[in-house]
Motif scaffolding. Sequence first.
Motif, PDB file in Angstrom:
ATOM      1  N   LEU A 270      38.646  31.235  41.395  1.00  0.00           N
ATOM      2  CA  LEU A 270      38.828  32.467  42.163  1.00  0.00           C
ATOM      3  C   LEU A 270      37.947  32.443  43.409  1.00  0.00           C
ATOM      4  N   LEU A 271      36.727  31.945  43.255  1.00  0.00           N
ATOM      5  CA  LEU A 271      35.826  31.875  44.418  1.00  0.00           C
ATOM      6  C   LEU A 271      36.363  30.889  45.451  1.00  0.00           C
ATOM      7  N   ASN A 272      36.900  29.764  44.977  1.00  0.00           N
ATOM      8  CA  ASN A 272      37.495  28.790  45.899  1.00  0.00           C
ATOM      9  C   ASN A 272      38.623  29.412  46.708  1.00  0.00           C
ATOM     10  N   ILE A 273      39.488  30.127  46.012  1.00  0.00           N
ATOM     11  CA  ILE A 273      40.623  30.759  46.688  1.00  0.00           C
ATOM     12  C   ILE A 273      40.119  31.795  47.681  1.00  0.00           C
ATOM     13  N   PHE A 274      39.143  32.587  47.220  1.00  0.00           N
ATOM     14  CA  PHE A 274      38.593  33.640  48.070  1.00  0.00           C
ATOM     15  C   PHE A 274      37.990  33.062  49.352  1.00  0.00           C
ATOM     16  N   ILE A 275      37.159  32.045  49.244  1.00  0.00           N
ATOM     17  CA  ILE A 275      36.497  31.554  50.466  1.00  0.00           C
ATOM     18  C   ILE A 275      37.477  30.851  51.397  1.00  0.00           C
ATOM     19  N   SER A 276      38.423  30.101  50.826  1.00  0.00           N
ATOM     20  CA  SER A 276      39.315  29.373  51.732  1.00  0.00           C
ATOM     21  C   SER A 276      40.255  30.328  52.468  1.00  0.00           C
ATOM     22  N   ASN A 277      40.556  31.469  51.891  1.00  0.00           N
ATOM     23  CA  ASN A 277      41.426  32.434  52.578  1.00  0.00           C
ATOM     24  C   ASN A 277      40.663  33.378  53.494  1.00  0.00           C
TER      25      ASN A 277
ATOM     26  N   GLU B  17      28.777  44.399  45.953  1.00  0.00           N
ATOM     27  CA  GLU B  17      28.773  44.545  44.494  1.00  0.00           C
ATOM     28  C   GLU B  17      30.163  44.299  43.924  1.00  0.00           C
ATOM     29  N   VAL B  18      30.224  43.597  42.816  1.00  0.00           N
ATOM     30  CA  VAL B  18      31.508  43.358  42.156  1.00  0.00           C
ATOM     31  C   VAL B  18      31.631  44.252  40.921  1.00  0.00           C
ATOM     32  N   THR B  19      30.597  44.219  40.095  1.00  0.00           N
ATOM     33  CA  THR B  19      30.527  45.133  38.952  1.00  0.00           C
ATOM     34  C   THR B  19      29.114  45.721  38.961  1.00  0.00           C
ATOM     35  N   LYS B  20      28.796  46.437  37.904  1.00  0.00           N
ATOM     36  CA  LYS B  20      27.473  47.033  37.829  1.00  0.00           C
ATOM     37  C   LYS B  20      26.363  45.972  37.902  1.00  0.00           C
ATOM     38  N   PHE B  21      26.608  44.811  37.292  1.00  0.00           N
ATOM     39  CA  PHE B  21      25.580  43.771  37.255  1.00  0.00           C
ATOM     40  C   PHE B  21      25.762  42.683  38.300  1.00  0.00           C
TER      41      PHE B  21
ATOM     42  N   ASN C 133      40.585  40.533  50.888  1.00  0.00           N
ATOM     43  CA  ASN C 133      40.526  39.433  49.911  1.00  0.00           C
ATOM     44  C   ASN C 133      39.503  39.726  48.812  1.00  0.00           C
ATOM     45  N   PHE C 134      38.400  40.343  49.233  1.00  0.00           N
ATOM     46  CA  PHE C 134      37.373  40.688  48.252  1.00  0.00           C
ATOM     47  C   PHE C 134      37.926  41.670  47.219  1.00  0.00           C
ATOM     48  N   HIS C 135      38.685  42.623  47.705  1.00  0.00           N
ATOM     49  CA  HIS C 135      39.291  43.610  46.823  1.00  0.00           C
ATOM     50  C   HIS C 135      40.175  42.917  45.767  1.00  0.00           C
ATOM     51  N   CYS C 136      40.957  41.938  46.215  1.00  0.00           N
ATOM     52  CA  CYS C 136      41.812  41.186  45.276  1.00  0.00           C
ATOM     53  C   CYS C 136      40.946  40.382  44.297  1.00  0.00           C
ATOM     54  N   PHE C 137      39.892  39.775  44.822  1.00  0.00           N
ATOM     55  CA  PHE C 137      38.986  38.994  43.990  1.00  0.00           C
ATOM     56  C   PHE C 137      38.374  39.877  42.900  1.00  0.00           C
ATOM     57  N   LYS C 138      37.947  41.071  43.314  1.00  0.00           N
ATOM     58  CA  LYS C 138      37.301  41.989  42.389  1.00  0.00           C
ATOM     59  C   LYS C 138      38.253  42.387  41.259  1.00  0.00           C
ATOM     60  N   LYS C 139      39.483  42.647  41.632  1.00  0.00           N
ATOM     61  CA  LYS C 139      40.472  43.007  40.616  1.00  0.00           C
ATOM     62  C   LYS C 139      40.663  41.864  39.623  1.00  0.00           C
ATOM     63  N   ALA C 140      40.734  40.649  40.163  1.00  0.00           N
ATOM     64  CA  ALA C 140      40.928  39.476  39.301  1.00  0.00           C
ATOM     65  C   ALA C 140      39.751  39.309  38.348  1.00  0.00           C
ATOM     66  N   ILE C 141      38.532  39.492  38.874  1.00  0.00           N
ATOM     67  CA  ILE C 141      37.331  39.353  38.048  1.00  0.00           C
ATOM     68  C   ILE C 141      37.356  40.353  36.905  1.00  0.00           C
ATOM     69  N   GLN C 142      37.728  41.590  37.237  1.00  0.00           N
ATOM     70  CA  GLN C 142      37.767  42.610  36.192  1.00  0.00           C
ATOM     71  C   GLN C 142      38.748  42.220  35.100  1.00  0.00           C
ATOM     72  N   GLU C 143      39.879  41.656  35.510  1.00  0.00           N
ATOM     73  CA  GLU C 143      40.853  41.216  34.514  1.00  0.00           C
ATOM     74  C   GLU C 143      40.292  40.103  33.660  1.00  0.00           C
ATOM     75  N   VAL C 144      39.605  39.160  34.296  1.00  0.00           N
ATOM     76  CA  VAL C 144      39.027  38.036  33.547  1.00  0.00           C
ATOM     77  C   VAL C 144      38.105  38.563  32.450  1.00  0.00           C
TER      78      VAL C 144
END
Length: 348
Positions: A211-218, A295-299, A320-331
């Motif tokens: 996810l980080l790879n996708i986020f930075i390259s985009n 911030e992505v989550t509380k921690f 892109n960050f918003h999409c990343f954050k959503k993906a992280i929450q799902e993970v």
Amino acid sequence: SDSVNGVVKPRILLMGLRRSGKSSIQKVVFHKMSPSETLFLESTNKICREDVSSSSFVSFQIWDFPGQIDFFDPTFDYEMIFRGTGALIFVIDSQDDYVEALSRLHLTVTRAYKVNPDISFEVFIHKVDGLSDDHKIEKQRDIHKRTNTDLTDAGLEQIHLRCRQQHPFGSTQITEEESFYLTSIYDHSIFEAFSKVVQKLIPQLPTLENLLNIFISNSGIEKAFLFDVGSKIYIATDSSPVDMQTYELCCDMIDVVIDISCIYGMPNTEAGLPHDKDSMAIIHLNNTTVIYLKEVTKFLAMVCFLRKESFARKGLIDYNFHCFKKAIQEVFDVRVKVQQSRKLLNQR
Ligand code: GDP
């Protein structure tokens, strides 16, 4: 294991002889004590010190040796503790004679392995700030060799602790699964080592990296880290190599953000943290680099390195960050659900 707001915390046990530096490590990494203050730490005589930090992604427990833990003491339920442990860090004072520490390490590893073969064993060769580079490598080699010889002699070669693996074609390479770390509380090595230990405990690490790879390259970003804000441990980064200086800058940035928000931030009742899930900060360096923290989550917070030109497209980055954050929450949600259903199955 412990769980806060749906995020399951990996549990880490810190063990080692008395005065090897366990409390100092804990205070510096998790309570922001400055290294020189640890000189005045008092040794405690409690059998087991527990400290589950409420403001962090990881949870902790510390055990002292020698004498205090007696594996043959029937009233002390070490089995239960090993069963709930993800990683066992054994701290060895490199400035001291380590013969006794190695025999304690051996005893501890063999005991723990019998109870829980899934524990990841980690050795911190600590207080290396007093040693020359050659000396450090020499100690690391020696400790690595002796530890594994002892384990092989005991018929336990399956718990081989890795250092640097000799490549079949002769070149030496550091493997992902390294178990020996040279650490000191006087520099960032202790945070780096902790980061590696914690990363091994996160089953979704490959997903996070992806996810980080996708986020930075985009987004035109050069490097991105996912940080546990409470401890400055990074739990994941994209797959480009980590440069120590970049990592140190991230740590400094987090310190600045935390300090400023502690002084001027809105008091946040939730978990007593001075920052919340919408906190962010931007620092422009004088070499046209921008550091961007969100911030992505509380921690967890993301810290990104990018050029000034790329930062001009902040709207894109934020999207892109918003999409990343959503993906992280799902993970993490999936993980919690899987764990919950496992628990249900176990109860049947
Ligand atoms: P514990 O009994 O294992 O909890 O050990 P402490 O945390 O009380 O540390 C014992 C001593 O080691 C203290 O005086 C610390 O200041 C010192 N110490 C801890 N970490 C380091 C380090 O990385 N380098 C050096 N030089 N001293 C350290």
